[in-house]
Design a protein around this motif. Structure first.
Motif, short mmCIF file in Angstrom:
data_model
loop_
_atom_site.label_atom_id
_atom_site.label_comp_id
_atom_site.label_asym_id
_atom_site.label_seq_id
_atom_site.Cartn_x
_atom_site.Cartn_y
_atom_site.Cartn_z
N TYR A 117 -6.03 10.59 3.65
CA TYR A 117 -6.59 10.84 2.33
C TYR A 117 -6.24 9.68 1.40
O TYR A 117 -5.15 9.12 1.50
CB TYR A 117 -6.04 12.13 1.72
CG TYR A 117 -6.40 13.39 2.48
CD1 TYR A 117 -7.58 14.07 2.22
CD2 TYR A 117 -5.55 13.89 3.47
CE1 TYR A 117 -7.92 15.21 2.91
CE2 TYR A 117 -5.88 15.04 4.18
CZ TYR A 117 -7.06 15.70 3.89
OH TYR A 117 -7.39 16.83 4.60
N HIS A 118 -7.18 9.33 0.51
CA HIS A 118 -6.92 8.33 -0.51
C HIS A 118 -6.94 9.01 -1.88
O HIS A 118 -7.86 9.77 -2.19
CB HIS A 118 -7.99 7.23 -0.50
CG HIS A 118 -7.97 6.37 0.72
ND1 HIS A 118 -8.58 5.13 0.77
CD2 HIS A 118 -7.40 6.54 1.94
CE1 HIS A 118 -8.41 4.59 1.96
NE2 HIS A 118 -7.70 5.43 2.69
N THR A 119 -5.95 8.74 -2.69
CA THR A 119 -5.95 9.25 -4.06
C THR A 119 -5.04 8.36 -4.90
O THR A 119 -4.39 7.45 -4.38
CB THR A 119 -5.48 10.71 -4.12
OG1 THR A 119 -5.72 11.23 -5.43
CG2 THR A 119 -4.00 10.84 -3.79
N VAL B 47 0.86 -1.18 0.00
CA VAL B 47 0.00 0.00 0.00
C VAL B 47 0.90 1.23 0.00
O VAL B 47 1.70 1.43 0.92
CB VAL B 47 -0.92 0.03 1.24
CG1 VAL B 47 -1.79 1.30 1.22
CG2 VAL B 47 -1.79 -1.21 1.30
N GLY B 48 0.79 2.06 -1.02
CA GLY B 48 1.59 3.28 -1.08
C GLY B 48 1.14 4.27 -0.02
O GLY B 48 -0.06 4.49 0.17
N GLY B 49 2.10 4.88 0.67
CA GLY B 49 1.76 5.85 1.71
C GLY B 49 2.73 7.02 1.73
O GLY B 49 3.88 6.90 1.29
N HIS B 50 2.24 8.15 2.22
CA HIS B 50 3.09 9.34 2.34
C HIS B 50 2.60 10.20 3.50
O HIS B 50 1.61 10.92 3.38
CB HIS B 50 3.07 10.16 1.05
CG HIS B 50 3.91 11.40 1.12
ND1 HIS B 50 3.74 12.47 0.28
CD2 HIS B 50 4.94 11.74 1.95
CE1 HIS B 50 4.62 13.41 0.58
NE2 HIS B 50 5.35 13.00 1.59
N PRO B 51 3.27 10.14 4.65
CA PRO B 51 2.92 11.04 5.75
C PRO B 51 3.43 12.45 5.44
O PRO B 51 4.62 12.66 5.22
CB PRO B 51 3.67 10.44 6.94
CG PRO B 51 4.81 9.68 6.35
CD PRO B 51 4.36 9.21 5.00
N MET B 52 2.52 13.41 5.41
CA MET B 52 2.88 14.80 5.11
C MET B 52 3.24 15.49 6.42
O MET B 52 2.52 16.34 6.93
CB MET B 52 1.72 15.51 4.41
CG MET B 52 1.26 14.85 3.12
SD MET B 52 2.50 14.97 1.82
CE MET B 52 2.55 16.73 1.55
N ALA B 53 4.37 15.08 6.95
CA ALA B 53 4.83 15.61 8.24
C ALA B 53 6.35 15.59 8.24
O ALA B 53 6.97 14.85 7.47
CB ALA B 53 4.29 14.77 9.39
N GLY B 54 6.94 16.38 9.11
CA GLY B 54 8.39 16.39 9.20
C GLY B 54 8.91 17.80 9.42
O GLY B 54 8.17 18.73 9.71
N PRO C 286 -3.94 3.89 -3.17
CA PRO C 286 -4.31 2.58 -3.72
C PRO C 286 -4.51 2.62 -5.23
O PRO C 286 -4.82 3.67 -5.81
CB PRO C 286 -5.64 2.28 -3.01
CG PRO C 286 -6.21 3.63 -2.70
CD PRO C 286 -5.02 4.50 -2.38
N THR C 287 -4.31 1.48 -5.85
CA THR C 287 -4.59 1.30 -7.28
C THR C 287 -5.61 0.17 -7.43
O THR C 287 -6.05 -0.41 -6.42
CB THR C 287 -3.31 0.95 -8.05
OG1 THR C 287 -2.91 -0.39 -7.71
CG2 THR C 287 -2.18 1.93 -7.73
N ALA C 288 -5.93 -0.17 -8.66
CA ALA C 288 -6.87 -1.27 -8.91
C ALA C 288 -6.34 -2.61 -8.40
O ALA C 288 -7.11 -3.54 -8.15
CB ALA C 288 -7.17 -1.37 -10.40
#
Length: 284
Positions: free
Chosen positions: A163-165, A109-116, A139-141
Motif C-alpha cells: 500500500y502507498h499512503t 523510502v519510508g516503509g512499514h511491514p505490518m507483520a510480526g 512516499p512524499t513529494a
C-alpha cells in the motif's frame, strides 16, 4: 541484488531469510556479535558483522532498528554508502521519520511491514512472514520515483500486499489498529493486576483462558516498542485513545442504566464489522 539489513531482530531476520531464498545477497549488521554469528549460521544472512562499513557496496539497505535509532543509523551510514544506494526502514511510525530521513538521504523510502508477533530478537524470525501481509510505503513529494519503484517491487516479491499512503495518514491509521490495541491490552492487564482482593486475583489468573490470552497478547509485547509507539506517534495515538474512551464511557453508561438492548446492538454492530478489518477483500 546486494541488500543490507541493519538490525537483525524479528523483522530484519525474517527479511534476510526470505530475500536470500529469492537469490539476493544479504549482508547484515547488528550491535551484538552473537547475533551476527547466529544470522550466518542459520542462513539468515550471507555475511553479518557489527560494522556499518560492510554495507558500502549494497544497492538497498533496510533499517530494522527501533524507531528512535532509525535516523541516527542513517547518519552513521551515510559515510559508507554509494550515492545511488536506496535506504528504507521498517518503523511503525512514519511522520517522525520520513522527513528527517529524506533530508539526510534523498534516496530514502519510508516503509512499514505490518507483520510480526509478540516476540522479539533473531530467535523469533519467521520464514514467509510477509506473505499476504500489508507492507506500507509512505512516499512524499520529495521521494525519488525510481527508489520507490525498487522498494515496491522488492517487497512485492516477498508476497506482501503493498500500500502507498502519506506518512500522516499511515500514522493515523496505525494508531487505530496497532498502537491503540497495545495500550488497551496493556490497560486490561494492569486493571486485572489492580484487583484489591488477592483471592479474586489468584482465581482470575487460574481461570484465564483463550479470551484473556487473545486480548492480552499485544499488551504483553516488547515494552520498548510500546513506549516508542506512544512517544513517536503521540498525537495520533491520543486521538484514537480519546475516541476509544468515549465509546467505553458509552458502554459504561448503558450498563449502569440497564440498557441491555443497546449493549446487544453495540455488540452486534461490532460483530458484523470485525471482518472488515481482517479480510483484505471485504473493502476492495
Amino acid at each position: 541484488m546486494k541488500i543490507g539489513i541493519v538490525g537483525i531482530g524479528l523483522i530484519g531476520a525474517s527479511l534476510g531469510w526470505d530475500l536470500r531464498q529469492l537469490g539476493h545477497e544479504v549482508i547484515g549488521v547488528s550491535r551484538q556479535q552473537a547475533t551476527c554469528e547466529t544470522a550466518e549460521r542459520d542462513g539468515i544472512c550471507d555475511r553479518a558483522s557489527c560494522d556499518l562499513a560492510s554495507l558500502q557496496a549494497t544497492e538497498i539497505v533496510f533499517i530494522c532498528t527501533p524507531i528512535a535509532a532509525i535516523v541516527p543509523t542513517i547518519e552513521r551510514l551515510i559515510p559508507h554508502l554509494h550515492s545511488d544506494t536506496i535506504l528504507t526502514d521498517a518503523g511503525s511510525v512514519k511522520g517522525a521519520i520520513v522527513d528527517r530521513a529524506t533530508a539526510l538521504w534523498s534516496n530514502f523510502v519510508g516503509g512499514h511491514p505490518m507483520a510480526g508477533n509478540s516476540e522479539s530478537g533473531i530467535a523469533a524470525f519467521e520464514k514467509g512472514l510477509f506473505v499476504d501481509r500489508p507492507f506500507v510505503l509512505t512516499p512524499t513529494a520529495l521521494t525519488v520515483p525510481s527508489a520507490l519503484n525498487t522498494v515496491d517491487e522488492l517487497v512485492r516479491s516477498l508476497g506482501a500486499i503493498v500500500y502507498h499512503t502519506t506518512p500522516e495518514r499511515h500514522d493515523l491509521a496505525v494508531a487505530w489498529i496497532s498502537h491503540l490495541p497495545v495500550m488497551v491490552s496493556a490497560s486490561a492487564i494492569s486493571a486485572c493486576l489492580n484487583e484489591p482482593d488477592p483471592l479474586i486475583l489468584d482465581l482470575a489468573k487460574k481461570f484465564a483462558s483463550t479470551g484473556f490470552r487473545d486480548t492480552s497478547r499485544v499488551g504483553a509485547g516488547n515494552p520498548e516498542m510500546g513506549q516508542m509507539m506512544a512517544e513517536y506517534n503521540r498525537d495520533a495515538l491520543l486521538r484514537s485513545l480519546y475516541r476509544y474512551r468515549d465509546r467505553l464511557d458509552g458502554i459504561i453508561d448503558a450498563i449502569e442504566s440497564k440498557q441491555w438492548s443497546e449493549i446487544k446492538e453495540i455488540l452486534a454492530t461490532n460483530q458484523a464489522a470485525r471482518h472488515e478489518f481482517l479480510d483484505p477483500d471485504a473493502h476492495d
